[in-house]
Write a protein that holds these residues in place. Structure first.
Motif, PDB file in Angstrom:
ATOM      1  N   UNK A  47       0.846  -1.181   0.000  1.00 16.45           N
ATOM      2  CA  UNK A  47       0.000   0.000   0.000  1.00 16.45           C
ATOM      3  C   UNK A  47       0.885   1.236   0.000  1.00 16.45           C
ATOM      4  N   UNK A  48       0.666   2.124  -0.965  1.00 25.98           N
ATOM      5  CA  UNK A  48       1.443   3.349  -1.090  1.00 25.98           C
ATOM      6  C   UNK A  48       0.491   4.528  -0.910  1.00 25.98           C
ATOM      7  N   UNK A  49       0.474   5.138   0.274  1.00 27.92           N
ATOM      8  CA  UNK A  49      -0.469   6.226   0.517  1.00 27.92           C
ATOM      9  C   UNK A  49      -0.084   7.502  -0.226  1.00 27.92           C
ATOM     10  N   UNK A  50      -1.094   8.248  -0.645  1.00 29.17           N
ATOM     11  CA  UNK A  50      -0.926   9.558  -1.275  1.00 29.17           C
ATOM     12  C   UNK A  50       0.145   9.525  -2.365  1.00 29.17           C
ATOM     13  N   UNK A  51      -0.096   8.692  -3.359  1.00 28.68           N
ATOM     14  CA  UNK A  51       0.887   8.537  -4.434  1.00 28.68           C
ATOM     15  C   UNK A  51       1.111   9.859  -5.162  1.00 28.68           C
TER      16      UNK A  51
END
Length: 223
Positions: free
Chosen positions: A98-102
């Motif tokens: 999960x990569x937040x605020x790409x």
């Protein structure tokens, strides 16, 4: 942390009860993770499942790729924004992370000169990032080449360039993680000067009540 400390921590968290803490996963050095997991499962009855195994590498003597790819390195620019957002999203899907605020991450890294593009014949074909230097260390990642451009050495070229950029910013140590299920990445990074440090695990814990009573898995992360 030492294995013994990891086991004690798991025991203390388990004894605190779910009203105080909910541990749904753990990641770190393999030995400490296994110690934590054993103590947590003994104290809670949960079961552990492997999400992935990684290897931590540290840059030794940097070298260029043994077979330099066609094209050249350049810093990412605002015109690359939409493409790099797509690549970040694809990286997260392929690596199940999960990569937040790409979008915000891409914007910040472009502005700070921390995203790198390899282009061939004027076309972007791979990217690599490096984190800001903190306590003398910088971490490389993500490294991504879209499927249609793989097999040409672009990842080696852009990773070597990102590593050199981190050193130029004052990093005394440059680090990266690889997925041990991907023998290609583990090979190419060693070819440009990276040396293995330790193996790491990420485990997810499945609570018995979730598995039996509600018939679902927790997918949150902790640790």
């Amino acid at each position: 942390m030492p294995d013994g400390a990891a086991a004690v921590l798991a025991g203390e968290l388990a004894a605190a009860g779910p009203e105080f803490t909910e541990v749904t996963g753990v990641s770190g050095g393999e030995s400490a993770v296994r110690a934590f997991s054993a103590a947590w499962q003994a104290g809670t009855g949960a079961t552990g499942s492997l999400r992935f195994r990684q290897r931590l590498y540290r840059l030794g003597e940097p070298t260029g790729p043994p077979r330099p790819p066609a094209g050249r390195h350049r810093a990412a620019v605002p015109a690359d924004r939409e493409l790099l957002i797509e690549w970040y999203e694809a990286f997260g899907i392929e690596c199940t992370v999960e990569l937040p605020d790409i979008a915000g991450t891409v914007d910040d890294r472009i502005a700070d000169g921390l995203l790198h593009v390899w282009e061939d014949d004027g076309r972007p074909v791979a990217m690599a990032g490096n984190s800001p230097v903190v306590a003398g260390m910088s971490r490389i990642g993500p490294v991504y080449t879209p499927a249609g451009a793989r097999g040409h050495g672009y990842a080696s070229g852009v990773t070597a360039a990102a590593s050199a950029a981190a050193l130029a910013r004052g990093a005394a140590e440059v680090l990266l993680y690889t997925d041990l299920a991907d023998p290609t990445s583990n090979s190419i990074y060693q070819q440009i000067g990276y040396r293995p440090v330790e193996d790491c695990l990420t485990l997810d814990f499945v609570d018995v009540a979730d598995r039996v009573g509600r018939g679902r898995l927790r997918t949150g992360r902790a640790g």
